[in-house]
Design a protein around this motif. Structure first.
Motif, PDB file in Angstrom:
ATOM      1  N   GLU A 171       0.839  -1.202   0.000  1.00  0.00           N
ATOM      2  CA  GLU A 171       0.000   0.000   0.000  1.00  0.00           C
ATOM      3  C   GLU A 171       0.879   1.259   0.000  1.00  0.00           C
ATOM      4  O   GLU A 171       0.562   2.249  -0.649  1.00  0.00           O
ATOM      5  CB  GLU A 171      -0.937   0.016   1.224  1.00  0.00           C
ATOM      6  N   LEU A 231      -5.224  -3.163 -21.286  1.00  0.00           N
ATOM      7  CA  LEU A 231      -6.487  -3.830 -20.945  1.00  0.00           C
ATOM      8  C   LEU A 231      -6.970  -3.638 -19.512  1.00  0.00           C
ATOM      9  O   LEU A 231      -8.157  -3.766 -19.244  1.00  0.00           O
ATOM     10  CB  LEU A 231      -6.354  -5.340 -21.219  1.00  0.00           C
ATOM     11  N   PHE A 232      -6.051  -3.388 -18.579  1.00  0.00           N
ATOM     12  CA  PHE A 232      -6.473  -3.444 -17.173  1.00  0.00           C
ATOM     13  C   PHE A 232      -6.075  -2.247 -16.313  1.00  0.00           C
ATOM     14  O   PHE A 232      -6.823  -1.818 -15.457  1.00  0.00           O
ATOM     15  CB  PHE A 232      -5.893  -4.692 -16.504  1.00  0.00           C
ATOM     16  N   GLU A 233      -4.859  -1.765 -16.474  1.00  0.00           N
ATOM     17  CA  GLU A 233      -4.276  -0.936 -15.420  1.00  0.00           C
ATOM     18  C   GLU A 233      -4.775   0.499 -15.416  1.00  0.00           C
ATOM     19  O   GLU A 233      -4.894   1.132 -16.458  1.00  0.00           O
ATOM     20  CB  GLU A 233      -2.742  -0.950 -15.554  1.00  0.00           C
ATOM     21  N   VAL A 292      -7.364   4.535  -9.711  1.00  0.00           N
ATOM     22  CA  VAL A 292      -8.691   5.162  -9.672  1.00  0.00           C
ATOM     23  C   VAL A 292      -8.809   6.057  -8.443  1.00  0.00           C
ATOM     24  O   VAL A 292      -8.501   5.630  -7.324  1.00  0.00           O
ATOM     25  CB  VAL A 292      -9.794   4.085  -9.638  1.00  0.00           C
ATOM     26  N   GLN A 302      -8.522   4.832  -4.768  1.00  0.00           N
ATOM     27  CA  GLN A 302      -9.408   3.700  -4.493  1.00  0.00           C
ATOM     28  C   GLN A 302      -8.752   2.326  -4.632  1.00  0.00           C
ATOM     29  O   GLN A 302      -9.215   1.374  -4.029  1.00  0.00           O
ATOM     30  CB  GLN A 302     -10.614   3.748  -5.452  1.00  0.00           C
ATOM     31  N   ASN A 303      -7.760   2.220  -5.458  1.00  0.00           N
ATOM     32  CA  ASN A 303      -7.245   0.860  -5.712  1.00  0.00           C
ATOM     33  C   ASN A 303      -5.726   0.780  -5.547  1.00  0.00           C
ATOM     34  O   ASN A 303      -5.042   0.145  -6.333  1.00  0.00           O
ATOM     35  CB  ASN A 303      -7.678   0.366  -7.096  1.00  0.00           C
ATOM     36  N   PHE A 352      -4.635  -6.109  -4.522  1.00  0.00           N
ATOM     37  CA  PHE A 352      -5.891  -6.838  -4.717  1.00  0.00           C
ATOM     38  C   PHE A 352      -6.806  -6.107  -5.688  1.00  0.00           C
ATOM     39  O   PHE A 352      -7.634  -6.704  -6.342  1.00  0.00           O
ATOM     40  CB  PHE A 352      -6.631  -7.024  -3.388  1.00  0.00           C
ATOM     41  N   GLN A 353      -6.691  -4.796  -5.706  1.00  0.00           N
ATOM     42  CA  GLN A 353      -7.654  -4.028  -6.491  1.00  0.00           C
ATOM     43  C   GLN A 353      -7.034  -3.342  -7.699  1.00  0.00           C
ATOM     44  O   GLN A 353      -7.705  -2.599  -8.400  1.00  0.00           O
ATOM     45  CB  GLN A 353      -8.327  -3.004  -5.586  1.00  0.00           C
ATOM     46  N   ARG A 364      -5.483  -4.248 -11.087  1.00  0.00           N
ATOM     47  CA  ARG A 364      -5.446  -5.450 -11.910  1.00  0.00           C
ATOM     48  C   ARG A 364      -4.226  -5.435 -12.824  1.00  0.00           C
ATOM     49  O   ARG A 364      -4.082  -4.553 -13.669  1.00  0.00           O
ATOM     50  CB  ARG A 364      -6.747  -5.528 -12.712  1.00  0.00           C
ATOM     51  N   PRO A 420      -7.770   1.975 -19.936  1.00  0.00           N
ATOM     52  CA  PRO A 420      -7.655   0.680 -20.584  1.00  0.00           C
ATOM     53  C   PRO A 420      -8.895   0.344 -21.414  1.00  0.00           C
ATOM     54  O   PRO A 420      -9.963   0.883 -21.164  1.00  0.00           O
ATOM     55  CB  PRO A 420      -7.527  -0.281 -19.394  1.00  0.00           C
ATOM     56  N   THR A 474     -11.685  -1.740 -21.939  1.00  0.00           N
ATOM     57  CA  THR A 474     -12.418  -2.728 -21.140  1.00  0.00           C
ATOM     58  C   THR A 474     -13.642  -3.203 -21.908  1.00  0.00           C
ATOM     59  O   THR A 474     -14.125  -2.508 -22.812  1.00  0.00           O
ATOM     60  CB  THR A 474     -12.904  -2.098 -19.822  1.00  0.00           C
ATOM     61  N   GLU A 480     -16.574  -3.141 -20.902  1.00  0.00           N
ATOM     62  CA  GLU A 480     -17.619  -2.127 -20.707  1.00  0.00           C
ATOM     63  C   GLU A 480     -17.484  -0.998 -21.734  1.00  0.00           C
ATOM     64  O   GLU A 480     -18.474  -0.547 -22.318  1.00  0.00           O
ATOM     65  CB  GLU A 480     -17.553  -1.561 -19.286  1.00  0.00           C
TER      66      GLU A 480
END
Lengths: 286, 767
Positions: free
Chosen positions: B287, B676-678, B681, B688-689, B693-694, B696, B754, B756, B758
């Protein structure tokens, strides 16, 4: 960083429940630790005493009795994923278990722990719901039986009372000709969305369907209204019906925007995956 | 000191043997020591850092008295406990900008990001230090944060640095020709916008670990860093010491990608070890690591003019670069973006204007291909889109406009020194494609399957090793005939130490088993700008190469004096010094001058001098790549399946083929993460991430099975044996190749990273 913890290892459910009652808020049931240790590490759960229930033999069994599959709380995801009885009796559960997180979590984490924490981003609860299961809860006053759909109350909240622990899950046999399937959408280790379906079709029409959705919304739940609407429909029409019902689904599920996606996306995908799960359940039955 | 590889390198190879890396065995057996493996020094105490939970807040009060009263707690550094030092950190000089020193190592009046350093505690053990953090009482007055650079530049935005009165940090531009003229000459003009988010480097070893000991007016520092000489200088300046009074050693580094630079807490640790006169160790959490550095978010807005035949007449680009809470890498981020925003095409009229802004995010430093991931995403999607809109196949459009070998590029740069046509043809062949795109993908017939196939291409161009001054290496040949190389280039995972071993072995024609490579230690006083900017092979490689050439000459001189003949009549053949038919071991010759004699040579490499008014400071060569990608998209779910990817980098010459290829592979895999992921946020005032774990990352399953990576090797680079810097060429092409392939499949374009499912569904109008 973890502070030091006291570990108790009872050998019966009664002893475990007694220890829980004795230590109250300071104690937590510990099985695989997959959920618990994460919460303790982040300071979300303050536990001084861990009651390790892995020494209780009864909690490790997977047994078929009179058509009901009984799964002990300490059975790991890995064991469930690979058990031939589970695969045959509850295909949706076996499928969900095989997709859960990663092999390390599956080897460590238990079904009981997963259900008892009721983390909304979880697989097994959703998959189980279409099998109409019940959970056996043990406490000072003996054991009681609660349908899983009533056990899940809200995000991280269950019907467990103080001093109670989850002992076993009872999964009845599916009706003849019915099969179940589970579909998972994920970007991270935890699912963004989980959809389970159990269905029985004849002549291309759905005779009976059970649907459950998890992760979107605070708890895994059955979609009883939608189940009623697609009953008797042709499989090919189910897609249209699900689409028409999207708004109502949104009201029921109350999806939220988060790291995994927007509420709109989750709701859209719920519709797509309900159809996929239905088709898979039917395909398996055919 | 890395032992030579005894297993496979006893013979003198000519590159192609590709012996195993000399650090391989230590790393796979776990013997290799990283910062956390170094044992504590006697009396070591532990530091823990208190970070701001707010992205923007005024500090009303800090009270550490309760923490300091705890048993085992030895000291604190916060705004009330600064030992009289000036907390303002001095920024390194930049070739093109005078930068404001805008960051205090510990918060004084305000915190400006979630993670800004508020205090550091030292205690007898780590658990006590961490518990003590909770007893530091800080009163904050939360302020409105701003997380978007475009919003930060708009009127009325919260201002991060009040004394500046604006969130605008810097402006930069690159102009040639006359864009207005160019647009008049065009038959059609197109406008395109592409954005990319802030990201985190995510090295496997967290950022921020250190062990420091102040003793007798000197500081010993062990630090995983890319730039030991620079860091030692900064630490000495901070403490008011002569540069030589800080000795910094670098163990193996567990990845950096630009992130392994001093953190704010390192300065607090320096104060604590000086005050307490005990060794102090800091062990970072993930963290904490997430809050030390990031990649710049960026908006790329292009206007391109084209003739009906597909000739580009003008390009006008506006960039907004987000540097986070402090200047940090803002100048490099902005400048690299500006000088790379035009891609690799013949553009007669160009105007690139960039602005760099502060936001309340983790400061952005340097990240593998700083500024270039963002601009390549922008320009390569623009090229694909413009080509399609003028009805041309994107491959044909690229062939028509791309710079060819020998083309003039711009003032102060070498002429184009690569062959894009080769890069493109090998890339498309790598995925079994003829390069032809579907020019009307939206008209694809609906089939029963929701999966639709598409293919895309992307090129990249980056300046090769640039700037950095001089790189020095010292080689020592002892009386056993064993060569030791000393240098200050960290082994950060990429294989530098092995590289030097191979270069020495090839230059002196001695087996690698007779070569030792030292670990970086500033006590040897050998400057090097650091393992970054694709400069290590080029600059330090040349320094080692030159040192070895000098040593070889000296060996010939000594041999001729001892055994006869003229120096130029001597040769080294298979590790032996030979004159006519006589052959001697190197040890035989060295020992002629006494058993304790050693031979030493210093080699160096200078970057080319700066050219006045050129935006490109002293660059040696261009660093290009070409990529092609094959995918399937699901029309119902927006899900992507990458079927194949091919990436070709121009290495000039791969000095150690597996290592060079690993750079190409690794960059592309990291590129899949970016594509694609990183994304870091920020929402509701917080990061937030910021944990593993959060956030990606790409997994092995995200890398296509059909993954082809290769290198052009024409021996035409200015590095040793014709090599070029190439470590940052493969990361940049993945995003645009995917974006272009998605368009080829569906006829819709995703305009932000990325990519996504969505965003694909939104582009299709499904949600």
């Amino acid at each position: 960083m973890l502070s030091s913890l006291k570990l108790l290892q009872p050998s019966t459910v009664a002893e475990a429940s007694q220890a829980l009652a004795e230590h109250g808020e300071n104690a937590r049931i510990y099985a695989g630790g997959a959920e618990l240790l994460l919460l303790v590490r982040h300071g979300l759960v303050a536990a001084e005493v861990l009651i390790d229930i892995k020494k209780i033999d009864r909690l490790h069994r997977i047994q078929l009795q009179d058509g009901t599959l009984r799964v002990g709380a300490c059975v790991t995801h890995h064991a469930l994923e690979n058990d031939p009885l589970v695969r045959e009796h509850a295909p949706a559960l076996a499928s969900a278990e095989s997709q859960l997180a990663n092999v390390r979590v599956r080897s460590q984490g238990t079904l009981g722990g997963n259900l008892a924490f009721n983390d909304p981003h979880s697989d097994p609860g959703t998959a189980l719901l279409v099998h109409n299961p019940a959970v056996i809860l043990g406490g000072a006053g003996g054991e009681r039986r609660v349908p899983l759909s009533e056990f899940f109350i809200d995000m991280y909240a269950t019907a467990l009372r103080p001093g109670e622990l989850l002992v076993e899950v009872e999964i009845p046999r599916l009706p003849v000709g019915m099969n179940s399937a589970y579909r998972r959408l994920h970007r991270y280790q935890r699912p963004t969305l989980g959809v389970a379906a159990a269905a029985r079709a004849a002549g291309g029409a759905i005779e009976e369907a059970r649907l459950a959705v998890g992760c979107v919304g605070p708890k895994a739940q059955r979609l009883t209204d939608l189940e009623g609407k697609i009953k008797g429909a042709k499989l090919s029409d189910a897609r249209r019906i699900v689409k028409e019902e999207r708004k109502r689904l949104g009201n029921l599920l109350q999806p939220v925007d988060d790291l995994m996606g927007s509420a709109e996306y989750k709701l859209y995908m719920t519709g797509v995956m309900i159809c996929e799960a239905l088709e898979a359940a039917n395909g398996a039955a055919a | 000191m890395e032992a030579a590889n005894k297993n496979s390198t006893d013979k003198v190879g000519r590159f192609s043997d590709a012996p195993r890396r000399i650090d391989l065995k230590a790393k796979v057996t776990g013997r290799a020591q990283f910062i956390e493996d170094l044992p504590d020094l006697p009396g070591t105490i532990y530091a823990a850092a208190l970070l701001s939970p707010y992205s923007h807040a005024r500090i009303l009060s800090i009270d550490a008295s309760e923490a300091l009263a705890m048993p085992g707690v030895l000291g604190v550094v916060d705004r009330e406990h600064l030992d009289g030092v000036n907390p303002r950190l001095k920024l390194g000089a930049h070739d093109h900008f005078k930068l404001p020193d805008d960051q205090d190592f510990v918060a004084i009046k305000k915190v400006r990001y979630d993670g800004d350093l508020v205090a550091v505690i030292a205690a007898e053990d780590l658990a006590t230090a961490e518990r003590a953090l909770q007893k530091i009482h800080v009163e904050y007055e939360p302020l409105a944060p701003v997380f978007d650079a475009v919003e930060a530049l708009a009127p009325g935005a919260p201002i991060l640095h009040e004394e500046r009165g604006t969130n605008l940090l810097l402006e930069d531009s690159l102009i040639w020709g006359d864009v207005e003229e160019g647009f008049r000459a065009a038959d059609r003009v197109f406008e395109e916008t592409y954005s990319s988010p802030s990201m985190f480097h995510h090295p496997m070893e967290p950022i921020g670990g250190c062990l420091m000991h102040y003793l007798n007016g000197e500081v010993n520092v062990w630090l995983p860093t890319a730039s030991p000489m620079r860091d030692a200088g900064e630490f000495a300046h901070f403490l008011g010491l002569e540069a030589g009074k800080v000795r910094l050693r670098v163990p193996y580094v567990g990845g950096g990608f630009g992130s392994k630079i001093p953190t704010t807490a390192h300065y607090a640790v320096l104060l604590l070890t000086r005050r307490l006169q005990r060794p102090v160790r800091l062990v970072p959490s993930e963290e904490y690591s997430f809050r030390q550095n990031s990649r710049h978010a960026e908006v790329f807005k292009a206007k391109m003019g084209v003739k009906a035949d597909g000739t580009i007449t003008a390009l006008d680009v506006e960039l907004v670069v987000d540097t986070g809470a402090y200047t940090t890498g803002g100048a490099t981020g902005l400048h690299n973006s500006v000088i790379s925003a035009w891609g690799c095409y013949r553009i007669p009229n160009l105007r690139v204007r960039g602005r760099c802004a502060y936001t309340n995010k983790v400061p952005a430093g340097h990240t593998r291909a700083t500024g270039k991931v963002q601009t390549t995403w922008g320009i390569e999607c623009t090229i694909d889109s413009v080509a399609r809109q003028v009805g041309m196949d994107p491959y044909a459009f690229r062939k028509k406009n791309v710079l060819l070998r020998g083309d003039y590029v711009c003032k102060g740069t070498p002429a184009m020194d690569t062959d894009y046509l080769d890069l493109m043809s090998e890339a498309i062949a790598g995925i079994g494609w003829d390069g032809k795109s579907d020019l009307a993908p939206e008209k694809k017939a609906a089939s029963s399957s929701p999966w639709v196939r598409g293919r895309g291409m992307a090129l990249s161009l980056r300046h090769g090793s640039m700037g950095g001054g001089r790189a020095y290496a010292l080689v020592t040949m002892d009386a056993r005939g064993v060569l030791t190389i000393q240098h200050n280039a960290a082994e950060i995972g990429q294989g530098t130490h092995n590289l030097f071993s191979v270069i020495a072995s090839e230059t002196l024609e001695i087996p690698q088993s007779q070569v030792r490579v030292g670990t970086p230690d500033t006590a040897v006083s050998l400057p090097f700008a650091g393992v970054s900017a694709q400069r290590t092979t080029m600059q330090m490689g040349n320094a080692v190469h030159n040192a070895c050439k000098q040593l070889k000459q000296e060996l010939f001189t000594l041999a001729s004096q001892a055994k006869g003949g003229k120096p130029e009549e001597w040769r080294i053949i298979a590790g032996k010094l030979c004159w006519g038919e006589a052959a001697f071991s190197i040890a035989d010759i060295v020992r002629c001058y006494g058993g304790s004699v050693v031979l030493k040579a210093v080699g160096y490499h200078s970057a080319p001098p700066m050219v006045k008014d050129s935006a490109f400071a002293g660059m040696d060569h261009w660093a290009p790549s070409g990529a092609a990608l094959d995918l399937e998209v699901n029309r119902d779910t927006g899900e992507l399946r990458i079927l194949g990817y091919a990436i070709i980098a121009d290495a000039g010459k791969a000095i150690h083929y597996p290592s060079a290829k690993a750079q190409t592979d690794g960059g592309a895999v990291m590129g899949f993460g970016h594509a694609l992921f990183e994304e870091t946020v920020y929402q509701d005032g917080q990061f937030q991430n910021g944990d593993p774990f959060q956030y990606r990352l790409p997994l092995m399953k995200d890398v296509p099975e059909d993954f082809y990576s290769s290198m052009l090797e024409k021996g035409d680079g200015p590095g040793p044996f014709g090599s070029k810097g190439m470590a940052q060429t493969s990361i940049v092409t993945v995003g645009p190749a995917i974006g272009n392939a998605v368009y080829d499949a569906l006829g819709v374009r995703v305009r932000s990273l990325p990519i996504t499912p969505e965003k694909i569904l939104r582009a299709m109008g499904k949600i």
